[in-house]
Design a protein around this motif. Structure first.
Motif, PDB file in Angstrom:
ATOM      1  N   LEU A  48     -21.982  39.574 -28.403  1.00  0.00           N
ATOM      2  CA  LEU A  48     -20.879  38.514 -29.617  1.00  0.00           C
ATOM      3  C   LEU A  48     -20.458  39.590 -31.067  1.00  0.00           C
ATOM      4  O   LEU A  48     -19.672  39.693 -30.565  1.00  0.00           O
ATOM      5  CB  LEU A  48     -21.468  36.950 -30.090  1.00  0.00           C
ATOM      6  CG  LEU A  48     -21.562  35.768 -29.455  1.00  0.00           C
ATOM      7  CD1 LEU A  48     -22.322  34.428 -29.409  1.00  0.00           C
ATOM      8  CD2 LEU A  48     -20.768  35.900 -28.539  1.00  0.00           C
ATOM      9  N   ASP A  49     -21.495  40.115 -31.500  1.00  0.00           N
ATOM     10  CA  ASP A  49     -21.589  41.632 -32.553  1.00  0.00           C
ATOM     11  C   ASP A  49     -20.701  42.133 -31.665  1.00  0.00           C
ATOM     12  O   ASP A  49     -20.610  42.705 -32.822  1.00  0.00           O
ATOM     13  CB  ASP A  49     -23.006  41.435 -32.958  1.00  0.00           C
ATOM     14  CG  ASP A  49     -23.697  40.798 -33.976  1.00  0.00           C
ATOM     15  OD1 ASP A  49     -23.071  39.501 -34.814  1.00  0.00           O
ATOM     16  OD2 ASP A  49     -24.550  40.325 -33.892  1.00  0.00           O
ATOM     17  N   ILE A  95     -18.559  42.216 -29.370  1.00  0.00           N
ATOM     18  CA  ILE A  95     -17.338  41.826 -29.435  1.00  0.00           C
ATOM     19  C   ILE A  95     -16.111  41.505 -30.636  1.00  0.00           C
ATOM     20  O   ILE A  95     -14.939  41.886 -30.811  1.00  0.00           O
ATOM     21  CB  ILE A  95     -17.212  40.053 -28.849  1.00  0.00           C
ATOM     22  CG1 ILE A  95     -17.261  40.916 -27.643  1.00  0.00           C
ATOM     23  CG2 ILE A  95     -15.480  39.459 -28.422  1.00  0.00           C
ATOM     24  CD1 ILE A  95     -18.333  39.399 -26.298  1.00  0.00           C
ATOM     25  N   LYS A  96     -17.035  41.271 -31.784  1.00  0.00           N
ATOM     26  CA  LYS A  96     -16.575  41.535 -32.791  1.00  0.00           C
ATOM     27  C   LYS A  96     -16.122  42.220 -33.436  1.00  0.00           C
ATOM     28  O   LYS A  96     -14.751  42.930 -34.197  1.00  0.00           O
ATOM     29  CB  LYS A  96     -17.068  40.410 -33.656  1.00  0.00           C
ATOM     30  CG  LYS A  96     -17.001  40.165 -35.415  1.00  0.00           C
ATOM     31  CD  LYS A  96     -17.800  39.165 -36.131  1.00  0.00           C
ATOM     32  CE  LYS A  96     -17.199  39.183 -38.073  1.00  0.00           C
ATOM     33  NZ  LYS A  96     -17.842  38.643 -38.587  1.00  0.00           N
ATOM     34  N   ARG A  97     -17.201  43.601 -33.389  1.00  0.00           N
ATOM     35  CA  ARG A  97     -16.710  45.031 -33.300  1.00  0.00           C
ATOM     36  C   ARG A  97     -15.383  45.665 -32.906  1.00  0.00           C
ATOM     37  O   ARG A  97     -14.614  46.006 -33.715  1.00  0.00           O
ATOM     38  CB  ARG A  97     -17.571  45.646 -34.117  1.00  0.00           C
ATOM     39  CG  ARG A  97     -18.434  45.475 -34.685  1.00  0.00           C
ATOM     40  CD  ARG A  97     -20.021  46.550 -33.712  1.00  0.00           C
ATOM     41  NE  ARG A  97     -20.879  45.978 -34.852  1.00  0.00           N
ATOM     42  CZ  ARG A  97     -22.215  46.003 -34.432  1.00  0.00           C
ATOM     43  NH1 ARG A  97     -22.827  47.582 -33.817  1.00  0.00           N
ATOM     44  NH2 ARG A  97     -23.446  46.272 -35.479  1.00  0.00           N
ATOM     45  N   ARG A 127     -11.551  35.494 -25.000  1.00  0.00           N
ATOM     46  CA  ARG A 127     -11.177  34.148 -25.494  1.00  0.00           C
ATOM     47  C   ARG A 127     -11.293  33.097 -24.576  1.00  0.00           C
ATOM     48  O   ARG A 127     -11.842  32.146 -25.005  1.00  0.00           O
ATOM     49  CB  ARG A 127      -9.496  34.221 -25.868  1.00  0.00           C
ATOM     50  CG  ARG A 127      -9.407  33.457 -26.811  1.00  0.00           C
ATOM     51  CD  ARG A 127      -8.142  33.657 -28.367  1.00  0.00           C
ATOM     52  NE  ARG A 127      -7.118  33.428 -27.529  1.00  0.00           N
ATOM     53  CZ  ARG A 127      -6.293  34.792 -27.130  1.00  0.00           C
ATOM     54  NH1 ARG A 127      -6.791  35.884 -27.826  1.00  0.00           N
ATOM     55  NH2 ARG A 127      -4.699  35.266 -26.777  1.00  0.00           N
ATOM     56  N   LEU A 181     -21.747  32.346 -35.285  1.00  0.00           N
ATOM     57  CA  LEU A 181     -21.471  34.115 -34.616  1.00  0.00           C
ATOM     58  C   LEU A 181     -20.068  33.672 -33.741  1.00  0.00           C
ATOM     59  O   LEU A 181     -19.141  34.796 -33.939  1.00  0.00           O
ATOM     60  CB  LEU A 181     -22.503  34.600 -34.231  1.00  0.00           C
ATOM     61  CG  LEU A 181     -22.758  36.296 -34.010  1.00  0.00           C
ATOM     62  CD1 LEU A 181     -21.684  37.146 -34.593  1.00  0.00           C
ATOM     63  CD2 LEU A 181     -23.391  36.224 -32.863  1.00  0.00           C
ATOM     64  N   HIS A 182     -20.722  32.336 -32.890  1.00  0.00           N
ATOM     65  CA  HIS A 182     -19.168  32.254 -32.067  1.00  0.00           C
ATOM     66  C   HIS A 182     -17.806  32.193 -32.928  1.00  0.00           C
ATOM     67  O   HIS A 182     -16.660  32.480 -32.092  1.00  0.00           O
ATOM     68  CB  HIS A 182     -20.349  31.108 -31.030  1.00  0.00           C
ATOM     69  CG  HIS A 182     -18.958  30.530 -30.208  1.00  0.00           C
ATOM     70  ND1 HIS A 182     -17.855  29.554 -30.531  1.00  0.00           N
ATOM     71  CD2 HIS A 182     -18.329  31.719 -28.572  1.00  0.00           C
ATOM     72  CE1 HIS A 182     -17.091  29.585 -29.109  1.00  0.00           C
ATOM     73  NE2 HIS A 182     -16.952  30.316 -28.052  1.00  0.00           N
ATOM     74  N   ASN A 198     -17.116  33.130 -35.769  1.00  0.00           N
ATOM     75  CA  ASN A 198     -16.654  34.137 -36.217  1.00  0.00           C
ATOM     76  C   ASN A 198     -15.808  34.990 -35.142  1.00  0.00           C
ATOM     77  O   ASN A 198     -14.603  35.574 -35.598  1.00  0.00           O
ATOM     78  CB  ASN A 198     -17.694  34.739 -36.999  1.00  0.00           C
ATOM     79  CG  ASN A 198     -18.325  33.998 -37.918  1.00  0.00           C
ATOM     80  OD1 ASN A 198     -18.076  33.651 -38.560  1.00  0.00           O
ATOM     81  ND2 ASN A 198     -19.239  33.877 -38.913  1.00  0.00           N
ATOM     82  N   VAL A 199     -16.735  34.929 -33.894  1.00  0.00           N
ATOM     83  CA  VAL A 199     -15.422  35.214 -33.525  1.00  0.00           C
ATOM     84  C   VAL A 199     -14.532  35.181 -32.727  1.00  0.00           C
ATOM     85  O   VAL A 199     -13.309  36.158 -32.637  1.00  0.00           O
ATOM     86  CB  VAL A 199     -16.711  35.954 -32.046  1.00  0.00           C
ATOM     87  CG1 VAL A 199     -16.037  37.182 -31.104  1.00  0.00           C
ATOM     88  CG2 VAL A 199     -17.803  36.721 -31.988  1.00  0.00           C
ATOM     89  N   GLU A 220     -12.002  36.075 -35.509  1.00  0.00           N
ATOM     90  CA  GLU A 220     -11.816  37.465 -35.290  1.00  0.00           C
ATOM     91  C   GLU A 220     -10.770  38.073 -34.370  1.00  0.00           C
ATOM     92  O   GLU A 220      -9.327  38.625 -34.217  1.00  0.00           O
ATOM     93  CB  GLU A 220     -12.999  38.542 -35.125  1.00  0.00           C
ATOM     94  CG  GLU A 220     -12.141  39.844 -35.265  1.00  0.00           C
ATOM     95  CD  GLU A 220     -11.856  40.267 -36.524  1.00  0.00           C
ATOM     96  OE1 GLU A 220     -11.597  41.436 -36.361  1.00  0.00           O
ATOM     97  OE2 GLU A 220     -12.666  39.654 -37.722  1.00  0.00           O
TER      98      GLU A 220
END
Length: 858
Positions: A693-694, A696-698, A717, A736-737, A739-740, A743
């Motif tokens: 997940l981190d 994917i966020k980046r 998504r 975290l989910h 936040n992703v 983003e």
């Protein structure tokens, strides 16, 4: 009037040419037209090609042929004197005009501020001003002004045509006096020489007399000077000092400026070669000190040992090689005469004790002398007591000296051990990987860095010729050593992290060798993968050493270039890892996520789109789902919708989810995953999901500026919103989910949808007449005056160019004809000479045969 006259001359010239051509009608060429046009003027109706050809030939003969014949001649004399060959000007006028030209060349004044500058008049090349000074030439050996100058008689005798004038003068004088015959030339010259010597002696005597007078005057002046000197009293001096005006403030400031500190020039910056040489010398000196300490040698061994010198020594025996003087010492109250064979060490040990004994003996004597004591018995008693005290002190100091010797021996042993344990300061470059490994094994990380640094400094490329090739090999050896450290169990990642610095320095020094070494490693890895796919049909993720190499590549080389000889192959190799290597274990998941993080590091500056990265992260999310219902997204190899390893990261135990805490995954897991409980394995799976997940966020932050961003992340998504059971996961994963998703959804669209363009309304027909310009045949059409002028210039340039090419071609043809005629003349001359030779030989042969026949008949 001028134009009319020129036109008349041109008409007359054409008329004469036509008149000449009438005599020979074959010289006239008529340019006929296909049809005649009324009102058209024709310029070249009739031409004279023969006349123009003869004129051109005559002109080329006068110019081009002359240059051709003088092409190899360099001794051409050009007379540039004014009007030298002009017979119309008289010689006087030529002289005047030449003088005027010379005056014109020297017209500018040499000094613009000299307003009184006059002309410099000359006579036979010599300035009249110098002649008026009447400075005669003085001999270099003369001491006075007139010394060495030849008299007029001597000059006339030598250079006056045999002394005729002088003879006339002498004859006239003698006729007046004695009426005798004149003297001979030799007698006259001898008389002149004697006269010049006499004058020389007189001048010398005058000069000596003048020197004597000046010396006498100086001595008299010194005697009188004491009488003339008069000192003013102090009171008058004070009054005068008070009367002196105070200096002005401006003058004081000006004087202070003279005493101000001025900037001193700083030392120049040393070059890289000089710094490397100084560093090598420093390390060699430290290595020599270390070897000395290791072998137990003291510093003062090489130095001269201190020796006792008496107070009255004048230190004048510095020439002697050896000081053989004996020390003045007392032992047990008696004078000790030491043997010459005793060691210097014993003298040094006893030196302090003996000196103290002398002092103890001298102190009471001095006291007695001060008190003026006369009793001799008291002196004896004091002497005996002082001797006993000196003996006891000597014994105590000997005991202390033995203890000091023992301590010094122990210190020397400790120094030797420390010297052996200490790292050498100078190293040679290892010639093989085994030698480098033997140098670095068994040492701490800091010691390994020190060894590598000293190898580079002691073997800098500027210090020797072959050092560059050796250090280039060192980069490959060090790269292999880091790979071996990565394959250990457990891997020494901290050491690898510290070894990146010497790798970076070597890469900066030798970029080509470093790139070749890294390309060789990547090429081998790619070949191994291809062979594995050919044999087994599938490939496995590489070990930690190759992953470390990929990480080091991102540090050593620029990753933002469009194309790079090292980074581009590494980029392709990583993309093949994410598409061709199957994910069968949790270690494969960690390796794949590590490659994804490397991808993001590679594209952090260039923001290059990597579809393999997005597809792999989508597959990692897919293997966390409990129910395989792929709706809204598609999977790409190496992931499958259903299969054996399609539920690697699925966690169903709620207790394990509640006890999980987010933490970073250690890279040592890649080599060996410890067999642990089910709870720990579930925690490991959740950590892998959090890392995914981190990443994917980046990716959302990197690719947010792309116009197709929403279409790219649409499958991820859909999977995050519809398929992943978020409610079952821990709170940290839920946050975290969210936040992703924020983003991915908050990015703006950077394009507008395509819309059909509306048709323009059809205008009504207009009945305004259209005016079209009628083109006239034969005339050049143009718009403005600028365009017409441009076309005219282009046409003129083209015509001149063609004419120039035509003339050059004719010149070449003319020169070719001249060269051909020269060669033909030389050939004809050679043939004629050969023919004459053959003719002469034939006549000789005939005569010889006739003579032979005649002899035969006789």
């Amino acid at each position: 009037m001028g134009k009319a006259r020129s036109k008349g001359l041109a008409r007359s010239a054409t008329a004469t040419a036509m008149a000449k051509a009438r005599n020979n009608p074959f010289e006239v060429k008529v340019n006929r037209q296909k049809f005649s046009v009324l009102g058209r003027r024709t310029k070249h109706d009739v031409g004279l090609p023969g006349v123009s050809r003869s004129k051109a030939l005559r002109k080329r003969t006068q110019t081009l042929l002359k240059e051709y014949k003088e092409r190899e001649k360099s001794n051409v004399f050009k007379d540039k004197r004014f009007a030298e060959y002009n017979s119309k000007i008289s010689p006087e006028e030529k002289m005047m005009k030449r003088f005027a030209l010379e005056r014109q060349q020297n017209f500018g004044k040499k000094n613009i501020y000299n307003l009184n500058e006059d002309e410099e008049l000359t006579h036979y090349g010599q300035s009249l001003a110098d002649i008026e000074k009447l400075n005669d030439i003085v001999d270099s050996d003369s001491d006075t002004e007139d010394r060495g100058a030849l008299s007029a008689e001597l000059t006339a005798a030598h250079f006056g045509g045999g002394g005729g004038l002088l003879r006339k003068k002498t004859v006239s004088r003698q006729q007046d006096e004695d009426e005798e015959k004149p003297k001979s030339r030799k007698e006259l010259i001898e008389e002149l020489i004697a006269k010049s010597k006499q004058e020389k002696r007189e001048r010398q005597t005058k000069r000596e007399n003048a020197l004597e007078l000046t010396e006498k005057l100086d001595s008299d002046w010194k005697e009188i000077q004491t009488l003339l000197s008069h000192k003013t009293p102090k009171s008058e001096r004070k009054d005068k000092e008070e009367e002196k005006p105070k200096p002005d403030e401006y003058d004081m400031i000006v004087r202070e400026l003279g005493f101000e500190m001025k900037a001193q020039p700083s030392d120049r910056m040393k070059t890289e070669d000089e710094l490397a040489k100084e560093e090598q010398e420093r390390l060699e000196k430290l290595e020599a000190d270390r070897l000395r300490r290791m072998h137990g040698k003291e510093e003062h061994e090489n130095k001269k040992k201190p020796k006792h010198i008496s107070a009255d020594d004048l230190a004048d025996g510095f020439i002697l090689d050896k000081d053989d003087r004996r020390l003045l010492c007392y032992k047990d109250g008696k004078l000790d005469i030491g043997n010459d064979e005793e060691d210097d060490s014993k003298h040094e040990e006893d030196h302090d004790n003996e000196c103290e004994e002398d002092k103890s003996e001298e102190e009471p004597d001095s006291k007695d002398e001060d008190e003026d004591a006369v009793d001799s018995h008291s002196d004896l008693e004091s002497g005996l007591e002082s001797e006993e005290e000196a003996i006891s002190n000597k014994r105590e100091k000997k005991h202390q000296g033995n203890e000091k010797n023992l301590q010094s021996e122990e210190g020397q042993k400790a120094e030797r051990e420390a010297g052996r344990d200490e790292l050498p300061y100078t190293f040679s470059v290892p010639e093989s990987y085994e030698k480098l490994k033997s140098l670095l094994t068994g040492k701490t990380t800091t010691q390994q860095l020190v060894v590598l640094e000293r190898i580079q400094k002691c073997n800098h490329p500027s210090l020797a010729v072959g050092n560059k090739a050796k250090l280039e090999k060192l980069f490959g050896f060090l790269l292999d050593y880091t790979g071996e450290l990565a394959t250990m169990d457990p891997p020494e990642l901290k050491t690898i992290d510290r070894l990146v610095l010497p790798l970076y320095k070597l890469c900066q020094m030798f970029p080509e060798a470093a790139s070749n070494s890294m390309k060789f490693v990547l090429r081998d890895a790619a070949h191994d993968m291809e062979e594995m796919i050919e044999v087994k049909g599938r490939a496995a993720f590489p070990g930690l050493d190759l992953l470390i190499y990929l990480k080091i590549t991102a540090i050593l080389f620029p990753t933002s270039d469009f194309w790079h000889p090292v980074v581009t192959p590494a980029f392709l190799y990583m993309s093949q890892l994410l598409t061709k290597c199957q994910v069968t274990t949790l270690q494969d998941v960690v390796k794949g996520l590590f490659v994804c993080s490397l991808f993001q590091e590679y594209i952090s500056l260039s923001q290059r789109f990597v579809p393999e990265l997005i597809n792999f992260l989508l597959g990692i999310l897919h293997i966390t789902l409990p129910k395989k219902q792929a709706q809204g997204y598609t999977l790409v190899h190496p992931f499958r919708l259903l299969g054996k390893n399609s539920e690697l990261l699925m966690v169903s135990d709620k207790k394990d989810m509640e006890s999980w805490q987010k933490q970073n995954l250690p890279l040592s897991i890649v080599t060996r995953l410890k067999e642990s409980s089910k709870t720990e394995m579930n925690h490991f799976r959740l950590s892998c999901l959090a890392l995914c997940l981190d990443l994917i966020k980046r990716c959302g932050a990197l690719y947010g500026s792309l116009s197709s961003f929403h279409e790219i992340v649409h499958p991820i998504r859909v999977l995050l919103t519809e398929h992943i059971p978020v409610s079952d996961y821990p709170k940290q994963l839920q946050e975290l989910h969210q936040n992703v998703l924020k983003e991915l959804e908050n990015k703006e669209k950077h394009y507008n949808p395509l819309v059909c363009e509306k048709k323009k309304p059809v205008p009504l027909k207009l009945y305004t007449p259209k005016i079209v310009k009628v083109l006239e045949f034969g005339r050049k059409q143009g718009g403005s005056k600028e365009e017409q002028e441009k076309k005219r210039l282009i046409h003129k340039h083209r015509r001149e160019f063609k004419g120039a090419v035509r003339e050059i071609r004719k010149d070449n043809q003319f020169l070719a004809r001249m060269q051909l005629s020269e060669t033909m003349e030389r050939d004809s001359e050679r043939k004629r000479k050969v023919k004459d030779l053959l003719h002469n030989l034939a006549t000789q042969e005939g005569e010889w045969k006739a003579l032979k026949r005649k002899k035969f008949k006789n």
